[in-house]
Scaffold this motif. Structure first.
Motif, PDB file in Angstrom:
ATOM      1  N   VAL A   5      65.641   9.396  26.190  1.00  0.00           N
ATOM      2  CA  VAL A   5      65.525   9.363  24.733  1.00  0.00           C
ATOM      3  C   VAL A   5      66.500   8.327  24.167  1.00  0.00           C
ATOM      4  O   VAL A   5      67.694   8.380  24.442  1.00  0.00           O
ATOM      5  N   CYS A   6      65.987   7.427  23.387  1.00  0.00           N
ATOM      6  CA  CYS A   6      66.816   6.402  22.754  1.00  0.00           C
ATOM      7  C   CYS A   6      67.736   7.040  21.706  1.00  0.00           C
ATOM      8  O   CYS A   6      67.336   7.950  20.979  1.00  0.00           O
ATOM      9  N   GLN A   7      68.948   6.509  21.626  1.00  0.00           N
ATOM     10  CA  GLN A   7      69.914   7.038  20.661  1.00  0.00           C
ATOM     11  C   GLN A   7      69.679   6.494  19.252  1.00  0.00           C
ATOM     12  O   GLN A   7      70.316   6.950  18.308  1.00  0.00           O
ATOM     13  N   HIS A   8      68.768   5.551  19.105  1.00  0.00           N
ATOM     14  CA  HIS A   8      68.507   4.996  17.783  1.00  0.00           C
ATOM     15  C   HIS A   8      67.599   5.930  16.977  1.00  0.00           C
ATOM     16  O   HIS A   8      68.056   6.578  16.053  1.00  0.00           O
ATOM     17  N   ARG A   9      66.354   6.008  17.337  1.00  0.00           N
ATOM     18  CA  ARG A   9      65.403   6.855  16.614  1.00  0.00           C
ATOM     19  C   ARG A   9      64.628   7.756  17.560  1.00  0.00           C
ATOM     20  O   ARG A   9      63.509   8.170  17.270  1.00  0.00           O
ATOM     21  N   ALA A  10      65.234   8.031  18.712  1.00  0.00           N
ATOM     22  CA  ALA A  10      64.724   9.031  19.654  1.00  0.00           C
ATOM     23  C   ALA A  10      63.375   8.692  20.285  1.00  0.00           C
ATOM     24  O   ALA A  10      62.626   9.583  20.682  1.00  0.00           O
ATOM     25  N   HIS A  11      63.057   7.428  20.409  1.00  0.00           N
ATOM     26  CA  HIS A  11      61.832   7.043  21.106  1.00  0.00           C
ATOM     27  C   HIS A  11      62.013   7.250  22.611  1.00  0.00           C
ATOM     28  O   HIS A  11      63.121   7.132  23.129  1.00  0.00           O
ATOM     29  N   GLN A  12      60.929   7.534  23.297  1.00  0.00           N
ATOM     30  CA  GLN A  12      60.967   7.625  24.756  1.00  0.00           C
ATOM     31  C   GLN A  12      61.343   6.256  25.326  1.00  0.00           C
ATOM     32  O   GLN A  12      60.768   5.234  24.933  1.00  0.00           O
ATOM     33  N   PRO A  26      61.294   0.440  23.938  1.00  0.00           N
ATOM     34  CA  PRO A  26      60.137  -0.316  23.488  1.00  0.00           C
ATOM     35  C   PRO A  26      59.949  -0.307  21.966  1.00  0.00           C
ATOM     36  O   PRO A  26      59.134  -1.079  21.451  1.00  0.00           O
ATOM     37  N   TYR A  27      60.701   0.529  21.255  1.00  0.00           N
ATOM     38  CA  TYR A  27      60.476   0.643  19.818  1.00  0.00           C
ATOM     39  C   TYR A  27      61.212  -0.451  19.037  1.00  0.00           C
ATOM     40  O   TYR A  27      60.580  -1.272  18.363  1.00  0.00           O
ATOM     41  N   HIS A  28      62.541  -0.493  19.132  1.00  0.00           N
ATOM     42  CA  HIS A  28      63.306  -1.505  18.386  1.00  0.00           C
ATOM     43  C   HIS A  28      64.219  -2.332  19.296  1.00  0.00           C
ATOM     44  O   HIS A  28      65.109  -3.023  18.814  1.00  0.00           O
ATOM     45  N   ALA A  29      64.011  -2.202  20.588  1.00  0.00           N
ATOM     46  CA  ALA A  29      64.668  -3.055  21.588  1.00  0.00           C
ATOM     47  C   ALA A  29      66.172  -2.844  21.749  1.00  0.00           C
ATOM     48  O   ALA A  29      66.889  -3.755  22.145  1.00  0.00           O
ATOM     49  N   TRP A  30      66.665  -1.668  21.462  1.00  0.00           N
ATOM     50  CA  TRP A  30      68.054  -1.401  21.865  1.00  0.00           C
ATOM     51  C   TRP A  30      68.076  -1.402  23.393  1.00  0.00           C
ATOM     52  O   TRP A  30      67.188  -0.846  24.054  1.00  0.00           O
TER      53      TRP A  30
HETATM   54  S1  FES Z   1      64.086   4.049  18.788  1.00  0.00           S
HETATM   55 FE1  FES Z   1      64.899   2.954  20.423  1.00  0.00          FE
HETATM   56  S2  FES Z   1      65.543   1.105  19.577  1.00  0.00           S
HETATM   57 FE2  FES Z   1      64.817   2.240  17.903  1.00  0.00          FE
END
Ligand code: FES
Length: 97
Positions: A5-12, A26-30
């Motif tokens: 889980v991404c720490q930005h907006r919790a995307h897989q 894959p969502y915002h490229a962190w």
């Molecule tokens: S949710 Fe992963 S970079 Fe935004």
């Protein structure tokens, strides 16, 4: 081992299998390194007071127990031999190898 889980907006973060030296959401490229530390992301340097060194993937504990790998979602979970005191002996009786 980390939550997927991404720490930005919790995307897989990842799907499937493979080998990588970094993980990019894959969502915002962190982008995280293999210690779970955030290393890069678009525009993160332009956010005032944002300290990427404070951002890490959530670590998940695991334990190898008689060739099984147990994932411990409870960070306070006791070792298997303590939690399930007779399990090792019982399982070795039925599956000695
Ligand atoms: S949710 Fe992963 S970079 Fe935004």
């Amino acid at each position: 081992m980390f939550d997927n889980v991404c720490q930005h907006r919790a995307h897989q973060l990842v799907q499937g299998s493979g080998r990588k030296t970094t993980v990019t959401c894959p969502y915002h490229a962190w982008t995280y390194d293999l210690t779970g530390q955030l290393r890069a992301g678009p525009n993160i340097k332009s956010v005032p007071d944002f300290d990427p060194s404070c951002i890490r993937l959530t670590q998940v504990r695991s334990e190898a127990f008689l060739s099984f790998l147990f994932v411990k979602l409870d960070p306070e979970a006791a070792p298997m031999d303590e939690w399930f005191s007779n399990a090792r002996k019982e399982l070795e009786k039925w599956v000695p190898n």
